[in-house]
Scaffold this active site. Structure first.
Site, mmCIF file in Angstrom:
data_model
loop_
_atom_site.group_PDB
_atom_site.id
_atom_site.type_symbol
_atom_site.label_atom_id
_atom_site.label_comp_id
_atom_site.label_asym_id
_atom_site.label_seq_id
_atom_site.Cartn_x
_atom_site.Cartn_y
_atom_site.Cartn_z
ATOM 1 N N TYR A 441 9.404 6.147 1.642
ATOM 2 C CA TYR A 441 10.249 5.765 2.568
ATOM 3 C C TYR A 441 11.442 6.580 2.869
ATOM 4 O O TYR A 441 11.464 7.410 2.136
ATOM 5 C CB TYR A 441 10.562 4.333 2.111
ATOM 6 C CG TYR A 441 11.493 3.993 1.198
ATOM 7 C CD1 TYR A 441 12.131 4.956 0.355
ATOM 8 C CD2 TYR A 441 11.533 2.571 0.599
ATOM 9 C CE1 TYR A 441 12.903 4.457 -0.577
ATOM 10 C CE2 TYR A 441 12.380 2.251 -0.422
ATOM 11 C CZ TYR A 441 13.075 3.235 -0.999
ATOM 12 O OH TYR A 441 13.839 2.799 -2.049
ATOM 13 N N GLU A 442 11.942 6.250 4.076
ATOM 14 C CA GLU A 442 13.067 6.901 4.710
ATOM 15 C C GLU A 442 12.645 8.622 5.002
ATOM 16 O O GLU A 442 13.175 9.380 4.856
ATOM 17 C CB GLU A 442 14.294 7.189 3.573
ATOM 18 C CG GLU A 442 15.441 7.401 4.322
ATOM 19 C CD GLU A 442 16.102 6.153 4.972
ATOM 20 O OE1 GLU A 442 16.513 6.345 6.109
ATOM 21 O OE2 GLU A 442 16.028 5.109 4.625
#
Length: 592
Positions: A441-442
């Site tokens: 993620y990110e």
């Protein structure tokens, strides 16, 4: 599992002895009256207590119980609401927040250490205040004064939480193709409609309100990422007097069932004509969101470091107690049936690898944090510009390399436990499951590598890279001869990275495939070289003090291990970069 103990001694060493952070704070007028060395010590020690005593004990039970979705409502595991209240009442949600709206105003170099403690205690728990802090950054940087006054004080206080609503089922890394719409209303608000997925903390029972930041497009917006705007959409509308009004048309359709971070609510969020307000300028939403990306991506990297630290603490405690076999040179614990496994070379290799990667990562994350502080608070334009460009260069490295090393370190910790590492009750397998998401993620680590090579290195013509390389050269050229065992291999490593960078810049001019083919291994070489710089700086701070206490002797011994056993990884990775892109395209799609 060993009780988590915040590595305060190492944190103070990095802040004060390696980087002289208190000197930087005093040189920045915006921070000079806010924080000094004594304040930093007090804050970190108190953070260590609250994370170790209130949050860490919930890590395993939170994983076992997970979050529950019932008719649109999400319930966090037992103990989480109480722990969150304790955390919020201590002011920790707003530790780095703007004092004008109730935040502590601490520099990132301090809040980064607090984040590490929080995530090491429980990565799932830490995501809730982390997302709130990220939302606050975007609001503070881009929202109107009216929105700031209305929302930031309660968010910094932890009374309200925040979420970031970016991803859609068909739009992950490519946000330019999002479908969520925002229709302007006569009163200046917007009606936001669409569905977002993978929304951390989109719904929960920790706070009385949740403030969603939602990426959406106006009906007449330009195509692609140039048409994205950012909107503030509260779960409950807020009355003029600050009290909560009616429920907004924003709801949680379900929560995801995940490999790890099970106590963190990962939500499908439905916006059905929900009332929202523009944050920043129309069609500039992605730029507004990227205001907090450098901070958030460093924060995700710190999650990898935190999981590695927790794994190391468990593993070293186990290795000192677990009796199996005898040392190669003969019995050590002669009064016992076997020796503790810490005597065995392979166990020592794993523990030292964990220690070297964790401590190198702590120094590197702190280094990036100090660049963020300089970029934000310096009053010298040239100094600020250099720091901004260093942050741009190093952020993808911090996110990707710290999390890659976090997975490696948690796996080593699991391996030290042997069969017990595979069993849930010892906690090591949870750390492996939890940390895995940090590479995804990110912005996946592959995307981070493309960002580093394509945008930051090639996109700047190598200018951003030169800042870092020249700083290392200044250090190596001025280093005392007593540091030669660390400086010489660092010189070789930076020379290798410099040559690889020049070759890649040249090859990319004629073959666009070269960037993607080289990016992941290039980032890895960059990361190991950056850690070598950190370890040389730490060795410099420790040299001559090893007779004072074991801490400095341990630091120097770990530095020697890093240069002898870990830094040489760059050679095989460099060979992969130099091999180019040709072998990636020898198969047609049907041949896979």
């Amino acid at each position: 599992m060993a009780d988590y103990q915040a590595p305060l001694r190492d944190m103070h060493f990095v802040l004060s002895e390696v980087f002289s952070a208190p000197r930087l704070w005093q040189a920045l007028p915006a921070l000079a009256d806010v924080v000094d060395a004594q304040t930093a010590v007090a804050i970190l020690e108190e953070a260590g207590k609250v994370t170790g005593n209130s949050i860490a004990p919930l890590n395993r039970s939170g994983d076992e119980e997970g979050c529950r979705w019932i008719d649109g409502a999400v319930f966090t595991p037992a103990g989480f609401p109480e722990a969150y209240r304790t955390y919020a009442e201590g002011g920790w949600v707003g530790v780095g927040g703007d004092p004008a709206y109730g935040g502590m105003g601490m520099p990132k170099a301090i809040s980064a250490q607090v984040e590490e403690m929080m995530h090491a205690s429980s990565l799932s728990f830490g995501l809730y205040p982390m997302l709130t802090a990220g939302a606050c950054l975007a609001i503070n940087a881009h929202a109107s004064e009216e929105l700031k006054q209305k929302y930031l004080p309660n968010m910094y206080a932890g009374v309200w939480a925040g979420s970031m609503c970016l991803t859609e089922a068909h739009a992950g890394s490519d946000l330019g193709i999002i479908r969520t719409k925002a229709e302007p209303q006569s009163d200046g608000s917007y009606r936001v409609s669409g569905t977002k997925i993978f929304i951390t903390g989109g719904e929960h029972d920790l706070t009385e309100n949740i403030i969603h930041l939602v990426l959406a497009k106006l009906p007449d917006a330009p195509a692609g990422s140039r048409g994205i705007s950012l909107f503030l959409v509260p779960k409950f509308l807020v009355n003029e007097d600050g009290s909560l009004g009616e429920r907004n048309a924003a709801s949680c359709g379900s929560i995801e069932h995940k490999m790890g971070i099970k106590a963190s609510a990962t939500c499908v969020m439905n916006f059905d004509g929900a009332t929202g307000w523009l944050v920043g300028e129309l069609n500039k939403g992605l730029a507004a969101m990227f205001t907090m990306m450098n901070y958030e991506r460093l924060g995700v990297g710190i999650q990898g470091l935190a999981a590695g630290e927790r794994s190391y603490q468990n593993a070293v405690a186990y290795a000192r107690e677990r009796l199996q076999g005898r040392a190669p040179n003969g019995p050590v614990a002669k009064d016992k049936s076997a020796d503790p496994i810490i005597v065995h070379p392979d166990v020592r290799r794993m523990l030292l690898t964990m220690k070297a990667l964790n401590e190198g990562g702590r120094a590197f994350s702190n280094y990036v944090a100090m660049q963020l502080d300089t970029a934000k608070f310096s009053e010298e334009p040239a100094t600020r510009k250099r720091a901004e460009e260093l942050v741009a260069l190093l952020t993808p490295v911090a996110k990707a390399f710290l999390t890659d090393m976090g997975l490696e370190t948690t796996i080593h910790g699991q391996q030290v436990f042997g069969g017990h590492g595979f069993i849930r009750e010892w906690g090591q397998e949870q750390l492996v499951r939890d940390v895995r998401i940090t590479q995804i993620y990110e912005g996946t680590n592959g995307i981070q590598a493309l960002d580093l090579v394509g945008r930051k290195v090639i996109g700047s013509g190598g200018a951003f890279y030169k800042h870092f390389a020249e700083e290392i050269k200044v250090f190596t050229d001025s280093a005392d001869s007593a540091l030669s065992e660390f400086v010489e291999p660092l010189k070789d490593a930076i020379a290798n990275l410099e040559q690889m960078t020049a070759d890649l810049l040249e090859r990319a001019k004629t073959n666009s495939n070269e960037v993607g083919a080289a990016s992941v291994e290039y980032l890895q070489v960059f990361g190991y070289t950056a850690y070598a710089y950190m370890w040389a700086l730490m060795a410099n701070a420790a040299l001559g003090k090893e007779g004072q206490d074991d801490f400095y002797a341990s630091k120097l011994g770990t530095a020697r291990f890093y240069f002898a056993r870990i830094l040489p990884r760059i050679h095989s990775l460099s060979a992969s970069v130099k091999a180019g892109s040709e072998s990636l395209y020898l198969l047609d799609a049907a041949q896979f």
